[in-house]
Design an enzyme around this catalytic site. Structure first.
Site, mmCIF file in Angstrom:
data_model
loop_
_atom_site.group_PDB
_atom_site.id
_atom_site.type_symbol
_atom_site.label_atom_id
_atom_site.label_comp_id
_atom_site.label_asym_id
_atom_site.label_seq_id
_atom_site.Cartn_x
_atom_site.Cartn_y
_atom_site.Cartn_z
ATOM 1 N N HIS A 1 3.503 -4.436 -5.972
ATOM 2 C CA HIS A 1 3.248 -3.376 -5.384
ATOM 3 C C HIS A 1 4.039 -3.037 -4.245
ATOM 4 O O HIS A 1 4.713 -3.668 -3.616
ATOM 5 C CB HIS A 1 1.459 -3.324 -5.010
ATOM 6 C CG HIS A 1 1.619 -4.389 -3.952
ATOM 7 N ND1 HIS A 1 1.863 -4.200 -2.617
ATOM 8 C CD2 HIS A 1 1.035 -5.509 -4.055
ATOM 9 C CE1 HIS A 1 1.596 -5.337 -1.900
ATOM 10 N NE2 HIS A 1 1.158 -6.244 -2.934
ATOM 11 N N GLU B 1 -4.010 -10.485 -6.201
ATOM 12 C CA GLU B 1 -3.454 -11.423 -5.451
ATOM 13 C C GLU B 1 -3.911 -12.775 -5.338
ATOM 14 O O GLU B 1 -5.318 -12.822 -5.291
ATOM 15 C CB GLU B 1 -3.171 -10.784 -4.165
ATOM 16 C CG GLU B 1 -2.210 -11.733 -3.126
ATOM 17 C CD GLU B 1 -0.834 -12.284 -3.632
ATOM 18 O OE1 GLU B 1 0.213 -11.532 -3.144
ATOM 19 O OE2 GLU B 1 -1.018 -13.021 -4.221
ATOM 20 N N HIS C 1 0.967 -8.252 -7.915
ATOM 21 C CA HIS C 1 0.998 -8.990 -6.794
ATOM 22 C C HIS C 1 1.836 -9.862 -6.528
ATOM 23 O O HIS C 1 2.034 -10.767 -7.831
ATOM 24 C CB HIS C 1 -0.353 -9.639 -6.119
ATOM 25 C CG HIS C 1 -1.426 -8.187 -5.952
ATOM 26 N ND1 HIS C 1 -1.531 -7.424 -5.258
ATOM 27 C CD2 HIS C 1 -2.167 -7.992 -7.146
ATOM 28 C CE1 HIS C 1 -2.455 -6.485 -5.620
ATOM 29 N NE2 HIS C 1 -2.933 -6.843 -6.616
ATOM 30 N N ARG D 1 -3.677 -1.054 -3.862
ATOM 31 C CA ARG D 1 -2.288 -1.113 -3.767
ATOM 32 C C ARG D 1 -1.547 -1.181 -4.887
ATOM 33 O O ARG D 1 -0.501 -0.567 -5.353
ATOM 34 C CB ARG D 1 -1.794 -2.126 -2.657
ATOM 35 C CG ARG D 1 -2.035 -3.381 -2.996
ATOM 36 C CD ARG D 1 -1.938 -4.546 -1.622
ATOM 37 N NE ARG D 1 -1.997 -5.975 -1.819
ATOM 38 C CZ ARG D 1 -3.278 -6.705 -1.690
ATOM 39 N NH1 ARG D 1 -4.324 -5.937 -1.356
ATOM 40 N NH2 ARG D 1 -3.343 -7.975 -1.919
#
Ligand code: 8LF
Length: 229
Positions: A9, A87, A182, A60
């Site tokens: 991202h 993430e 991520h 995100r």
């Protein structure tokens, strides 16, 4: 030959403040949104159009995927979200910046964490608001699977089942696949696809907003890989 596009991202507002983010659902910064749009422009300039895309449950990554597919005018393609692409959960470090981390835990401990594959950060307790069970989006996840703070190894162990169950079948159909996720969840995929060791993967840093293209051959061996831009 089909392509797997791995895209970290764009910059988030906590990346900008150099804070551990993990599962904290912060938005992209304006720069991060521009990075995502740019990634879409790059894919378009190379005529690389995903047939299907996967993201985490964090905005995100979801917004990055949206902005990329909007640039490609492919918002209509199937898009799937999976918590297992989130993430790494940084436990009690989530929200701390670099100075606060070294002041609280010391430079030596930070150095150990930085170089480790199987060391967990300080854990959050069940009552801590950073423990995901308090978040409605994880209600469908068995609580024993929700992390209090993950090592990179833990992250690998929950990303790979997502790959095997949902992404791999699409790759086997010859689809071009975008995974907008991520740094550490993408490391998990790269570690598996390139057969890297724990020592090797801790040195892999994935830049934000630059599409990594993996060209997959028979039985999904990586024939070629390159960053766009
Ligand atoms: C918010 C923040 C703190 C520390 C840094 S750093 O310049 O010290 N670099 C750094 C630090 C770490 C890490 C890192 O990659 C890094 O570059 C980690 O990967 C890490 C993993 C699990 C627990 C702690 C860490 C960790 O402190 C960067 C950003």
């Amino acid at each position: 030959m089909n392509k797997l596009i791995l895209l970290r991202h764009g910059e988030s507002i906590w990346n900008k403040e150099n804070r551990f983010t993990g599962w904290t659902d912060v938005p992209l910064s304006e720069k991060g949104r521009d990075e995502a749009r740019r990634a879409g422009e790059l894919l378009r300039s190379f005529s690389i159009y995903p047939d299907i895309s996967f993201t985490s449950l964090l905005k995100r990554a979801i917004v990055t995927r949206f902005l990329v597919m909007e640039e490609l005018d492919r918002l209509w393609t199937p898009a799937y979200k999976d918590w297992r692409l989130n993430e790494r959960h940084y436990g009690a470090l989530q929200g701390l910046n670099k100075l606060e981390t070294s002041e609280k835990y010391g430079a030596e401990q930070v150095h150990i964490w930085r170089r480790s594959y199987d060391v967990r950060p300080p854990q959050v307790g069940d009552e801590d608001p950073r423990y995901p069970a308090h978040d409605a989006r994880y209600q469908m996840v068995q609580e024993k699977l929700l992390p209090h703070g993950e090592s990179l190894e833990d992250t690998v162990h929950r990303v790979l089942p997502c790959w095997k169950e949902r992404i791999l079948p699409e790759a086997e159909k010859g689809k071009t696949i975008l995974v907008a996720a991520h740094g550490n969840s993408l490391r998990a995929l790269i570690m598996m696809l390139q057969n890297l060791s724990p020592k090797q993967i801790v040195d892999v840093e994935i830049p934000t907003g630059k599409p990594l293209i993996l060209e997959l051959g028979e039985n999904l061996t990586v024939l070629n890989q390159y960053y766009l831009g």
